[in-house]
Scaffold this motif. Structure first.
Motif, PDB file in Angstrom:
ATOM      1  N   CYS A  79       0.853  -1.189   0.000  1.00  0.00           N
ATOM      2  CA  CYS A  79       0.000   0.000   0.000  1.00  0.00           C
ATOM      3  C   CYS A  79       0.889   1.239   0.000  1.00  0.00           C
ATOM      4  O   CYS A  79       1.926   1.278   0.677  1.00  0.00           O
ATOM      5  CB  CYS A  79      -0.898  -0.013   1.234  1.00  0.00           C
ATOM      6  N   THR A  80       0.487   2.251  -0.734  1.00  0.00           N
ATOM      7  CA  THR A  80       1.279   3.484  -0.827  1.00  0.00           C
ATOM      8  C   THR A  80       1.100   4.382   0.386  1.00  0.00           C
ATOM      9  O   THR A  80       1.781   5.398   0.495  1.00  0.00           O
ATOM     10  CB  THR A  80       0.926   4.257  -2.106  1.00  0.00           C
ATOM     11  N   HIS A  81       0.225   4.007   1.307  1.00  0.00           N
ATOM     12  CA  HIS A  81       0.051   4.800   2.527  1.00  0.00           C
ATOM     13  C   HIS A  81       1.196   4.523   3.503  1.00  0.00           C
ATOM     14  O   HIS A  81       2.012   5.396   3.758  1.00  0.00           O
ATOM     15  CB  HIS A  81      -1.317   4.506   3.161  1.00  0.00           C
ATOM     16  N   LEU A  82       1.278   3.286   4.014  1.00  0.00           N
ATOM     17  CA  LEU A  82       2.334   2.935   4.978  1.00  0.00           C
ATOM     18  C   LEU A  82       3.029   1.616   4.659  1.00  0.00           C
ATOM     19  O   LEU A  82       3.763   1.086   5.487  1.00  0.00           O
ATOM     20  CB  LEU A  82       1.763   2.880   6.405  1.00  0.00           C
ATOM     21  N   GLY A  83       2.791   1.072   3.484  1.00  0.00           N
ATOM     22  CA  GLY A  83       3.509  -0.130   3.067  1.00  0.00           C
ATOM     23  C   GLY A  83       2.937  -1.450   3.530  1.00  0.00           C
ATOM     24  O   GLY A  83       3.606  -2.478   3.451  1.00  0.00           O
ATOM     25  N   ASN A  96      -7.716  -3.961  -1.426  1.00  0.00           N
ATOM     26  CA  ASN A  96      -7.996  -3.332  -0.128  1.00  0.00           C
ATOM     27  C   ASN A  96      -6.744  -3.406   0.735  1.00  0.00           C
ATOM     28  O   ASN A  96      -6.044  -4.414   0.712  1.00  0.00           O
ATOM     29  CB  ASN A  96      -9.108  -4.068   0.615  1.00  0.00           C
ATOM     30  N   CYS A  97      -6.523  -2.378   1.529  1.00  0.00           N
ATOM     31  CA  CYS A  97      -5.452  -2.401   2.525  1.00  0.00           C
ATOM     32  C   CYS A  97      -6.077  -2.765   3.870  1.00  0.00           C
ATOM     33  O   CYS A  97      -6.961  -2.051   4.348  1.00  0.00           O
ATOM     34  CB  CYS A  97      -4.758  -1.046   2.617  1.00  0.00           C
ATOM     35  N   CYS A  99      -4.787  -2.626   6.801  1.00  0.00           N
ATOM     36  CA  CYS A  99      -4.303  -1.820   7.938  1.00  0.00           C
ATOM     37  C   CYS A  99      -5.133  -0.557   8.172  1.00  0.00           C
ATOM     38  O   CYS A  99      -5.539  -0.280   9.293  1.00  0.00           O
ATOM     39  CB  CYS A  99      -2.847  -1.416   7.708  1.00  0.00           C
ATOM     40  N   HIS A 100      -5.365   0.218   7.111  1.00  0.00           N
ATOM     41  CA  HIS A 100      -6.031   1.510   7.285  1.00  0.00           C
ATOM     42  C   HIS A 100      -7.183   1.728   6.308  1.00  0.00           C
ATOM     43  O   HIS A 100      -7.613   2.856   6.097  1.00  0.00           O
ATOM     44  CB  HIS A 100      -5.007   2.636   7.166  1.00  0.00           C
ATOM     45  N   ALA A 101      -7.631   0.657   5.646  1.00  0.00           N
ATOM     46  CA  ALA A 101      -8.831   0.651   4.803  1.00  0.00           C
ATOM     47  C   ALA A 101      -8.731   1.438   3.505  1.00  0.00           C
ATOM     48  O   ALA A 101      -9.744   1.825   2.943  1.00  0.00           O
ATOM     49  CB  ALA A 101     -10.047   1.108   5.598  1.00  0.00           C
ATOM     50  N   SER A 102      -7.525   1.680   3.003  1.00  0.00           N
ATOM     51  CA  SER A 102      -7.415   2.279   1.667  1.00  0.00           C
ATOM     52  C   SER A 102      -7.963   1.272   0.663  1.00  0.00           C
ATOM     53  O   SER A 102      -7.832   0.065   0.847  1.00  0.00           O
ATOM     54  CB  SER A 102      -5.960   2.583   1.315  1.00  0.00           C
ATOM     55  N   GLN A 103      -8.592   1.791  -0.393  1.00  0.00           N
ATOM     56  CA  GLN A 103      -9.098   0.924  -1.447  1.00  0.00           C
ATOM     57  C   GLN A 103      -8.569   1.408  -2.790  1.00  0.00           C
ATOM     58  O   GLN A 103      -8.420   2.614  -3.020  1.00  0.00           O
ATOM     59  CB  GLN A 103     -10.617   0.918  -1.458  1.00  0.00           C
ATOM     60  N   PHE A 104      -8.299   0.443  -3.680  1.00  0.00           N
ATOM     61  CA  PHE A 104      -7.754   0.727  -5.004  1.00  0.00           C
ATOM     62  C   PHE A 104      -8.583  -0.006  -6.051  1.00  0.00           C
ATOM     63  O   PHE A 104      -9.105  -1.089  -5.785  1.00  0.00           O
ATOM     64  CB  PHE A 104      -6.300   0.240  -5.087  1.00  0.00           C
ATOM     65  N   ALA A 113      -9.235   6.947   0.711  1.00  0.00           N
ATOM     66  CA  ALA A 113      -8.035   7.286   1.484  1.00  0.00           C
ATOM     67  C   ALA A 113      -7.904   6.355   2.675  1.00  0.00           C
ATOM     68  O   ALA A 113      -8.835   5.610   2.971  1.00  0.00           O
ATOM     69  CB  ALA A 113      -8.121   8.740   1.919  1.00  0.00           C
ATOM     70  N   PRO A 114      -6.772   6.368   3.351  1.00  0.00           N
ATOM     71  CA  PRO A 114      -5.766   7.415   3.460  1.00  0.00           C
ATOM     72  C   PRO A 114      -4.657   7.394   2.398  1.00  0.00           C
ATOM     73  O   PRO A 114      -3.860   8.328   2.341  1.00  0.00           O
ATOM     74  CB  PRO A 114      -5.171   7.203   4.846  1.00  0.00           C
TER      75      PRO A 114
END
Length: 152
Positions: A79-83, A96-97, A99-104, A113-114
């Motif tokens: 993930c480009t937020h925190l890896g 989906n990430c 860790c922090h719920a980012s979606q792509f 986001a985040p």
């Protein structure tokens, strides 16, 4: 020649430091960039990948996606937020990430986001029907462009 404990330990430390210095110098000299096909990840033959399918490569740390038009895209699993390591979303076809719920989306573009930028991609080379992915050189991008796809 008589050696006391203090001299023995001192000489032992000098020898150990010298050996370590030799290994550090040798390692630094041998890290010259000699990029070749040995540094590339062989994902397989082009004809072994179905259109509109996603293929995870955990050893290469990427997802290989073949789109409807036959183009390939190698997306990083980070993930480009925190890896954090992303998961696939079978309903949307995206990612989906956990860790922090980012979606792509299916192209790695941010849907929620985040994360603030799309997933990194890896350069793909197709030679003699084989797909080679350069996992040593992730490409940061601001959006998806059709020019990022690789075709056989």
């Amino acid at each position: 020649m008589k050696v006391n404990r203090r001299k023995f330990i001192k000489r032992l430390l000098i020898v150990a430091a010298s050996v370590e210095a030799i290994f550090l110098l040798k390692d630094g000299v041998s890290k010259v960039d000699t990029s070749s096909s040995k540094d590339l990840f062989n994902a397989g033959r082009v004809d072994s990948f179905e259109k509109n399918k996603l293929y995870p490569f955990s050893t290469g740390q990427f997802f290989l996606k073949r789109y409807e038009d036959g183009g390939f895209l190698a997306l990083s699993v980070k993930c480009t937020h925190l890896g954090c390591i992303i998961n696939t979303n079978s309903k949307s076809g995206g990612f989906n990430c956990p860790c922090h719920a980012s979606q792509f989306n299916q192209f790695g573009e941010v849907l929620s986001a985040p994360a603030t930028r799309p997933l990194d991609i890896f350069p793909i080379t197709i030679e003699n029907g084989e797909i080679w992915v350069d996992t040593k050189k992730p490409v940061k991008r601001s959006n998806f462009s059709k020019s990022q796809l690789s075709y056989a």
